[in-house]
Design a protein around this motif. Structure first.
Motif, PDB file in Angstrom:
ATOM      1  N   SER A 156       0.631   4.508   4.782  1.00  0.00           N
ATOM      2  CA  SER A 156      -0.436   3.694   4.193  1.00  0.00           C
ATOM      3  C   SER A 156      -1.069   4.388   2.985  1.00  0.00           C
ATOM      4  N   VAL A 157      -1.095   5.714   2.970  1.00  0.00           N
ATOM      5  CA  VAL A 157      -1.725   6.428   1.853  1.00  0.00           C
ATOM      6  C   VAL A 157      -0.916   6.252   0.564  1.00  0.00           C
ATOM      7  N   PRO A 158       0.397   6.556   0.547  1.00  0.00           N
ATOM      8  CA  PRO A 158       1.114   6.322  -0.707  1.00  0.00           C
ATOM      9  C   PRO A 158       1.189   4.840  -1.090  1.00  0.00           C
ATOM     10  N   CYS A 159       1.233   3.953  -0.086  1.00  0.00           N
ATOM     11  CA  CYS A 159       1.219   2.517  -0.396  1.00  0.00           C
ATOM     12  C   CYS A 159      -0.072   2.145  -1.102  1.00  0.00           C
ATOM     13  N   SER A 160      -1.190   2.653  -0.615  1.00  0.00           N
ATOM     14  CA  SER A 160      -2.471   2.327  -1.246  1.00  0.00           C
ATOM     15  C   SER A 160      -2.571   2.947  -2.640  1.00  0.00           C
ATOM     16  N   MET A 161      -1.988   4.127  -2.827  1.00  0.00           N
ATOM     17  CA  MET A 161      -1.972   4.721  -4.171  1.00  0.00           C
ATOM     18  C   MET A 161      -1.173   3.846  -5.131  1.00  0.00           C
ATOM     19  N   LEU A 162      -0.013   3.421  -4.685  1.00  0.00           N
ATOM     20  CA  LEU A 162       0.861   2.586  -5.508  1.00  0.00           C
ATOM     21  C   LEU A 162       0.174   1.269  -5.866  1.00  0.00           C
ATOM     22  N   ILE A 163      -0.388   0.603  -4.872  1.00  0.00           N
ATOM     23  CA  ILE A 163      -1.043  -0.690  -5.103  1.00  0.00           C
ATOM     24  C   ILE A 163      -2.286  -0.528  -5.976  1.00  0.00           C
ATOM     25  N   SER A 164      -3.094   0.469  -5.680  1.00  0.00           N
ATOM     26  CA  SER A 164      -4.321   0.696  -6.453  1.00  0.00           C
ATOM     27  C   SER A 164      -4.006   1.004  -7.913  1.00  0.00           C
ATOM     28  N   GLY A 165      -2.992   1.837  -8.137  1.00  0.00           N
ATOM     29  CA  GLY A 165      -2.603   2.155  -9.508  1.00  0.00           C
ATOM     30  C   GLY A 165      -2.068   0.945 -10.257  1.00  0.00           C
ATOM     31  N   ALA A 166      -1.268   0.118  -9.552  1.00  0.00           N
ATOM     32  CA  ALA A 166      -0.689  -1.061 -10.191  1.00  0.00           C
ATOM     33  C   ALA A 166      -1.754  -2.111 -10.521  1.00  0.00           C
ATOM     34  N   ILE A 167      -2.679  -2.309  -9.609  1.00  0.00           N
ATOM     35  CA  ILE A 167      -3.737  -3.301  -9.838  1.00  0.00           C
ATOM     36  C   ILE A 167      -4.655  -2.871 -10.987  1.00  0.00           C
ATOM     37  N   ASN A 168      -4.907  -1.586 -11.109  1.00  0.00           N
ATOM     38  CA  ASN A 168      -5.862  -1.068 -12.104  1.00  0.00           C
ATOM     39  C   ASN A 168      -5.175  -0.386 -13.281  1.00  0.00           C
ATOM     40  N   ILE A 169      -3.968  -0.810 -13.602  1.00  0.00           N
ATOM     41  CA  ILE A 169      -3.176  -0.132 -14.635  1.00  0.00           C
ATOM     42  C   ILE A 169      -3.886  -0.098 -15.997  1.00  0.00           C
ATOM     43  N   ASP A 170      -4.656  -1.116 -16.319  1.00  0.00           N
ATOM     44  CA  ASP A 170      -5.323  -1.167 -17.626  1.00  0.00           C
ATOM     45  C   ASP A 170      -6.827  -0.924 -17.535  1.00  0.00           C
ATOM     46  N   ARG A 171      -7.297  -0.390 -16.432  1.00  0.00           N
ATOM     47  CA  ARG A 171      -8.748  -0.273 -16.246  1.00  0.00           C
ATOM     48  C   ARG A 171      -9.276   1.143 -16.444  1.00  0.00           C
ATOM     49  N   CYS A 172      -8.470   1.994 -17.079  1.00  0.00           N
ATOM     50  CA  CYS A 172      -8.950   3.342 -17.395  1.00  0.00           C
ATOM     51  C   CYS A 172      -8.479   3.709 -18.809  1.00  0.00           C
ATOM     52  N   PRO A 173      -9.057   3.068 -19.830  1.00  0.00           N
ATOM     53  CA  PRO A 173      -8.600   3.343 -21.190  1.00  0.00           C
ATOM     54  C   PRO A 173      -8.896   4.770 -21.666  1.00  0.00           C
ATOM     55  N   TYR A 174      -9.870   5.414 -21.065  1.00  0.00           N
ATOM     56  CA  TYR A 174     -10.207   6.790 -21.457  1.00  0.00           C
ATOM     57  C   TYR A 174      -9.052   7.739 -21.143  1.00  0.00           C
ATOM     58  N   GLN A 175      -8.389   7.523 -20.022  1.00  0.00           N
ATOM     59  CA  GLN A 175      -7.203   8.302 -19.669  1.00  0.00           C
ATOM     60  C   GLN A 175      -6.225   7.364 -18.959  1.00  0.00           C
ATOM     61  N   PRO A 176      -5.345   6.690 -19.717  1.00  0.00           N
ATOM     62  CA  PRO A 176      -4.445   5.705 -19.125  1.00  0.00           C
ATOM     63  C   PRO A 176      -3.398   6.299 -18.179  1.00  0.00           C
ATOM     64  N   LEU A 177      -3.295   7.618 -18.142  1.00  0.00           N
ATOM     65  CA  LEU A 177      -2.321   8.240 -17.246  1.00  0.00           C
ATOM     66  C   LEU A 177      -2.811   8.328 -15.799  1.00  0.00           C
ATOM     67  N   VAL A 178      -4.096   8.087 -15.560  1.00  0.00           N
ATOM     68  CA  VAL A 178      -4.625   8.146 -14.194  1.00  0.00           C
ATOM     69  C   VAL A 178      -3.963   7.098 -13.298  1.00  0.00           C
ATOM     70  N   PRO A 179      -3.924   5.812 -13.690  1.00  0.00           N
ATOM     71  CA  PRO A 179      -3.236   4.842 -12.839  1.00  0.00           C
ATOM     72  C   PRO A 179      -1.732   5.096 -12.747  1.00  0.00           C
ATOM     73  N   ILE A 180      -1.138   5.597 -13.809  1.00  0.00           N
ATOM     74  CA  ILE A 180       0.296   5.910 -13.780  1.00  0.00           C
ATOM     75  C   ILE A 180       0.554   7.057 -12.805  1.00  0.00           C
ATOM     76  N   TRP A 181      -0.353   8.029 -12.781  1.00  0.00           N
ATOM     77  CA  TRP A 181      -0.229   9.124 -11.811  1.00  0.00           C
ATOM     78  C   TRP A 181      -0.248   8.574 -10.388  1.00  0.00           C
ATOM     79  N   MET A 182      -1.130   7.611 -10.143  1.00  0.00           N
ATOM     80  CA  MET A 182      -1.225   7.002  -8.812  1.00  0.00           C
ATOM     81  C   MET A 182       0.061   6.248  -8.463  1.00  0.00           C
TER      82      MET A 182
END
Length: 195
Positions: free
Chosen positions: A52-78
């Motif tokens: 459930s932890v990596p699944c939630s990381m994957l889903i959270s990163g995908a849903i918020n892919i464009d919601r961190c313009p200051y550092q766009p690599l944060v959702p990609i890292w997730m």
């Protein structure tokens, strides 16, 4: 007063003790103990539960892919971290399933060696990815999480979740390092060789 649980014949504790005494080395002990626990369903349950932890990381990163313009690599890292960790867990679960289905037939040892080798490489990648995530997430210390028009905006949900996953990642890495250090560095028990 409660007594500590005693080891009954055929229990998982007996199987781990037997694995410790019969293993030819640390890798063999890891393999034997992993399959001793998997026969009880314990390891399979742990793997499925922690997926459930990596699944939630994957889903959270995908849903918020464009919601961190200051550092766009944060959702990609997730997304990458969650995907790779999930794939590794699935491969190990399949290895355990293969063990159950083939009852350790001749093809299983080769499959286990391949999966263990790939898992080792993936773990090294995940440690490097953890360090990269540390640079990306902690490098934007205290971003603006309220004003989405700000140049330093990063959505609070993705930023703090990534922040927490980094801390969990370091705790798990330290714990596994200590466990592996104990297994690999401890003296093996006296073994008797029968003629």
């Amino acid at each position: 007063m409660d007594k500590p649980a005693e080891t009954t014949p055929g229990s998982w504790r007996d199987e781990l003790k037997t694995a410790r005494h019969t293993a030819t080395g640390p890798i063999d002990f890891w393999t034997q103990s992993r399959f001793a626990l998997s026969r009880r369903g314990f390891l399979f349950g742990c793997i499925c539960g922690t997926m459930s932890v990596p699944c939630s990381m994957l889903i959270s990163g995908a849903i918020n892919i464009d919601r961190c313009p200051y550092q766009p690599l944060v959702p990609i890292w997730m997304i990458v971290g969650g995907s790779v960790a999930l794939a590794t867990m699935i491969a190990n679960a399949l290895d355990i399933g293969l063990y159950w289905c083939t009852n350790r037939g001749p093809g299983h040892d080769l499959a286990t060696q391949i999966i263990n080798g790939i898992t080792a490489v993936v773990i090294l990648f995940l440690i490097a990815w953890l360090i990269a995530g540390s640079v990306w997430v902690w490098g934007i210390w205290r971003p603006d999480t309220s004003d989405s028009t700000s140049a330093t905006f990063c959505y609070a949900g993705i930023y703090y979740y990534a922040f927490a996953m980094l801390i969990v990642g370091y705790v798990v890495t330290a714990g596994l390092t200590m466990c592996c250090g104990h297994i690999f560095c401890s003296d093996p028990p006296n073994r008797t060789v029968s003629p």
